[in-house]
Design a protein around this motif. Structure first.
Motif, PDB file in Angstrom:
ATOM      1  N   ARG A 330      28.965   2.585  38.054  1.00 56.33           N
ATOM      2  CA  ARG A 330      30.122   3.483  38.022  1.00 56.33           C
ATOM      3  C   ARG A 330      29.989   4.571  39.090  1.00 56.33           C
ATOM      4  O   ARG A 330      30.428   5.699  38.897  1.00 56.33           O
ATOM      5  N   VAL A 331      29.378   4.244  40.211  1.00 58.55           N
ATOM      6  CA  VAL A 331      29.104   5.258  41.231  1.00 58.55           C
ATOM      7  C   VAL A 331      30.395   5.824  41.816  1.00 58.55           C
ATOM      8  O   VAL A 331      30.516   7.037  42.010  1.00 58.55           O
ATOM      9  N   ALA A 332      31.368   4.977  42.098  1.00 58.05           N
ATOM     10  CA  ALA A 332      32.611   5.460  42.708  1.00 58.05           C
ATOM     11  C   ALA A 332      33.280   6.499  41.818  1.00 58.05           C
ATOM     12  O   ALA A 332      33.712   7.561  42.289  1.00 58.05           O
ATOM     13  N   ALA A 333      33.366   6.224  40.533  1.00 57.11           N
ATOM     14  CA  ALA A 333      33.988   7.175  39.608  1.00 57.11           C
ATOM     15  C   ALA A 333      33.173   8.465  39.520  1.00 57.11           C
ATOM     16  O   ALA A 333      33.738   9.564  39.457  1.00 57.11           O
ATOM     17  N   TYR A 334      31.843   8.331  39.544  1.00 58.59           N
ATOM     18  CA  TYR A 334      30.995   9.521  39.457  1.00 58.59           C
ATOM     19  C   TYR A 334      31.194  10.414  40.678  1.00 58.59           C
ATOM     20  O   TYR A 334      31.268  11.642  40.562  1.00 58.59           O
ATOM     21  N   LEU A 335      31.308   9.819  41.845  1.00 61.23           N
ATOM     22  CA  LEU A 335      31.467  10.615  43.063  1.00 61.23           C
ATOM     23  C   LEU A 335      32.833  11.287  43.134  1.00 61.23           C
ATOM     24  O   LEU A 335      32.971  12.342  43.754  1.00 61.23           O
ATOM     25  N   LEU A 336      33.830  10.691  42.507  1.00 61.43           N
ATOM     26  CA  LEU A 336      35.127  11.363  42.439  1.00 61.43           C
ATOM     27  C   LEU A 336      35.012  12.678  41.678  1.00 61.43           C
ATOM     28  O   LEU A 336      35.691  13.660  42.002  1.00 61.43           O
ATOM     29  N   ASP A 337      34.152  12.704  40.673  1.00 64.21           N
ATOM     30  CA  ASP A 337      33.944  13.923  39.890  1.00 64.21           C
ATOM     31  C   ASP A 337      32.892  14.843  40.498  1.00 64.21           C
ATOM     32  O   ASP A 337      32.791  16.007  40.110  1.00 64.21           O
ATOM     33  N   HIS A 338      32.096  14.321  41.433  1.00 64.26           N
ATOM     34  CA  HIS A 338      31.021  15.107  42.061  1.00 64.26           C
ATOM     35  C   HIS A 338      31.069  14.899  43.582  1.00 64.26           C
ATOM     36  O   HIS A 338      30.115  14.366  44.177  1.00 64.26           O
ATOM     37  N   PRO A 339      32.164  15.313  44.226  1.00 66.07           N
ATOM     38  CA  PRO A 339      32.350  15.004  45.656  1.00 66.07           C
ATOM     39  C   PRO A 339      31.345  15.674  46.582  1.00 66.07           C
ATOM     40  O   PRO A 339      31.165  15.219  47.709  1.00 66.07           O
ATOM     41  N   THR A 340      30.693  16.740  46.132  1.00 65.08           N
ATOM     42  CA  THR A 340      29.750  17.431  47.013  1.00 65.08           C
ATOM     43  C   THR A 340      28.504  16.601  47.300  1.00 65.08           C
ATOM     44  O   THR A 340      27.744  16.922  48.219  1.00 65.08           O
ATOM     45  N   LEU A 341      28.282  15.549  46.536  1.00 58.13           N
ATOM     46  CA  LEU A 341      27.127  14.691  46.788  1.00 58.13           C
ATOM     47  C   LEU A 341      27.328  13.813  48.017  1.00 58.13           C
ATOM     48  O   LEU A 341      26.361  13.327  48.604  1.00 58.13           O
ATOM     49  N   VAL A 342      28.570  13.591  48.398  1.00 59.96           N
ATOM     50  CA  VAL A 342      28.870  12.696  49.518  1.00 59.96           C
ATOM     51  C   VAL A 342      28.620  13.428  50.830  1.00 59.96           C
ATOM     52  O   VAL A 342      29.106  14.546  51.037  1.00 59.96           O
ATOM     53  N   ASP A 343      27.846  12.797  51.708  1.00 60.48           N
ATOM     54  CA  ASP A 343      27.601  13.389  53.023  1.00 60.48           C
ATOM     55  C   ASP A 343      28.914  13.525  53.778  1.00 60.48           C
ATOM     56  O   ASP A 343      29.778  12.640  53.701  1.00 60.48           O
ATOM     57  N   ALA A 344      29.059  14.615  54.510  1.00 56.70           N
ATOM     58  CA  ALA A 344      30.271  14.831  55.295  1.00 56.70           C
ATOM     59  C   ALA A 344      30.457  13.692  56.283  1.00 56.70           C
ATOM     60  O   ALA A 344      29.499  13.200  56.889  1.00 56.70           O
ATOM     61  N   ALA A 345      31.701  13.275  56.453  1.00 54.36           N
ATOM     62  CA  ALA A 345      32.011  12.194  57.388  1.00 54.36           C
ATOM     63  C   ALA A 345      31.743  12.655  58.806  1.00 54.36           C
ATOM     64  O   ALA A 345      31.931  13.828  59.152  1.00 54.36           O
ATOM     65  N   THR A 346      31.286  11.746  59.634  1.00 51.22           N
ATOM     66  CA  THR A 346      31.065  12.039  61.046  1.00 51.22           C
ATOM     67  C   THR A 346      31.969  11.163  61.884  1.00 51.22           C
ATOM     68  O   THR A 346      32.421  10.105  61.450  1.00 51.22           O
ATOM     69  N   SER A 347      32.253  11.614  63.103  1.00 52.87           N
ATOM     70  CA  SER A 347      33.126  10.860  63.994  1.00 52.87           C
ATOM     71  C   SER A 347      32.524   9.519  64.347  1.00 52.87           C
ATOM     72  O   SER A 347      31.319   9.371  64.440  1.00 52.87           O
ATOM     73  N   ARG A 348      33.390   8.543  64.558  1.00 51.85           N
ATOM     74  CA  ARG A 348      32.940   7.204  64.921  1.00 51.85           C
ATOM     75  C   ARG A 348      33.224   6.923  66.384  1.00 51.85           C
ATOM     76  O   ARG A 348      34.200   7.387  66.951  1.00 51.85           O
ATOM     77  N   SER A 349      32.370   6.124  66.951  1.00 44.86           N
ATOM     78  CA  SER A 349      32.557   5.755  68.353  1.00 44.86           C
ATOM     79  C   SER A 349      33.566   4.627  68.480  1.00 44.86           C
ATOM     80  O   SER A 349      33.629   3.738  67.645  1.00 44.86           O
ATOM     81  N   ARG A 350      34.371   4.649  69.526  1.00 47.00           N
ATOM     82  CA  ARG A 350      35.273   3.530  69.806  1.00 47.00           C
ATOM     83  C   ARG A 350      34.681   2.570  70.813  1.00 47.00           C
ATOM     84  O   ARG A 350      35.302   1.593  71.178  1.00 47.00           O
ATOM     85  N   ARG A 351      33.504   2.876  71.237  1.00 50.50           N
ATOM     86  CA  ARG A 351      32.855   2.000  72.213  1.00 50.50           C
ATOM     87  C   ARG A 351      32.171   0.849  71.530  1.00 50.50           C
ATOM     88  O   ARG A 351      31.738   0.958  70.389  1.00 50.50           O
ATOM     89  N   PRO A 352      32.007  -0.292  72.205  1.00 54.20           N
ATOM     90  CA  PRO A 352      31.323  -1.414  71.593  1.00 54.20           C
ATOM     91  C   PRO A 352      29.851  -1.104  71.444  1.00 54.20           C
ATOM     92  O   PRO A 352      29.311  -0.267  72.149  1.00 54.20           O
TER      93      PRO A 352
END
Length: 352
Positions: A330-352
């Protein structure tokens, strides 16, 4: 091959979830028509360990410990770390004669590795490390695992031509100069073996970036080793390691032609435990997993002291709720209630 946001990577390249979770890359490299049925069922848990390459005559310490959890629906993957200094109960291990004891978790690999006097086998040590992590997390068993030493790590990164990843904070190297050569040891520390931070002189600095930057093999290894001077010390380092795995998975998926080359570069530095399953089972079971669904998670911890002496780290009490969610899938549901545990998103490269 270039993969854009409008076109998903072919299913066999998406097996590279977090370095193929190390376990899955060999299957991708020999992929043919998959068998019609997989022997794997339910949620999957995979244990990844990184060790220092000091030879078979030296006890290996697992300074990097990461768990990959893949839900039963195979629509996502989650990576979380255990601090190397986490104080835990390491159970007895009759195979090497190791007695049960409380110690830092990175000792489990060492205690389980001594197959004969002065000889150490990380593949055996992974068994005791898995037993220990199971006790900490409540995971009933690991479905597979992998160990890579840092020498093999550099070779794999070199075969990829470096790795592109976002640097999420300024990081100063404790060990290397700007040109990658070792820093000098201070005169005071040359006369003493008890210096915690013995190095002096100019330092290599990794500057915070909004977009991915290319790290050469020595830079990638050096960056992922750093904890001194960081606001959250080893917890920041753990996050960087998870970010790196995600970046590697993305990069290999964008250039599948180099997959076999990357695997060959690791050589004997990579030890894989497929949990008794055929690699074709892994191939079939994770055929629809997309690396872009990987979520990296920071679990909060705090130092442990006794009579003013630092003993190591411990998780805060609320981490038990996260481990319970892993056990219940049930990790997805748990993270919805505890969003601070998720690492901040970082930018993605468009290069191959």
């Amino acid at each position: 091959m270039v993969v854009t946001a409008k076109r998903r990577a072919p299913w066999w390249t998406r097996l590279t979830v977090a370095l193929g979770v190390l376990l899955l890359l060999p299957a991708a490299a020999v992929a043919g028509d998959p068998v019609p049925r997989s022997g794997l069922r339910g949620p999957l848990n995979i244990l990844l360990a990184g060790i220092d390459p000091r030879g078979t005559h030296v006890r290996p310490l697992s300074d990097t410990i990461i768990v990959a959890h893949i839900p039963a629906d195979r629509h996502a993957a989650y990576l979380f770390s255990l601090p190397r200094d986490l104080v835990v109960w390491i159970p007895p291990f009759p195979r090497t004669g190791s007695a049960g004891q409380y110690a830092k978790i990175n000792a489990a690999m060492a205690l389980g590795s001594e197959t004969s006097p002065g000889k150490y086998d990380p593949a055996v040590g992974l068994e005791l490390l898995a037993d220990t992590v199971e006790g900490v997390t409540g995971i009933k068993r690991f479905d597979g695992g992998a160990v890579i030493n840092f020498g093999g790590f550099k070779q794999m990164v070199a075969s990829m031509g470096g790795v592109r990843m976002v640097i999420d904070q300024d990081v100063s190297s404790e060990h290397l100069r700007p040109d990658g050569t070792p820093r000098d040891v201070s005169a005071a520390c040359r006369a003493s073996k008890n210096c915690l931070r013995p190095y002096t002189g100019a330092q290599k600095i990794y500057r915070k970036s909004l977009h991915p930057v290319r790290l050469r093999p020595w830079e990638a290894l050096d960056y992922l080793r750093q904890r001194y001077g960081l606001p959250r010390s080893d917890y920041d380092r753990q996050r960087h390691q998870r970010q790196f795995l995600k970046a590697v998975a993305d990069q290999v998926g964008r250039d599948p032609a180099r997959l076999t080359e990357v695997l060959s570069a690791a050589g004997d530095s990579l030890v894989i435990d497929a949990g008794g399953h055929a690699l074709t089972d892994w191939l079939l079971e994770l055929k629809d997993l997309d690396v872009r669904t990987v979520t990296t998670i920071s679990l909060p911890g705090e130092p442990v002291f006794w009579n003013g002496k630092y003993l190591g780290e411990q998780f805060t009490p609320d981490v038990a709720g996260f481990f319970a969610a892993v056990g219940r899938d049930r990790v997805a549901a748990y993270l919805l209630d505890h969003p601070t545990l998720v690492d901040a998103a970082t930018s993605r490269s468009r290069r191959p």
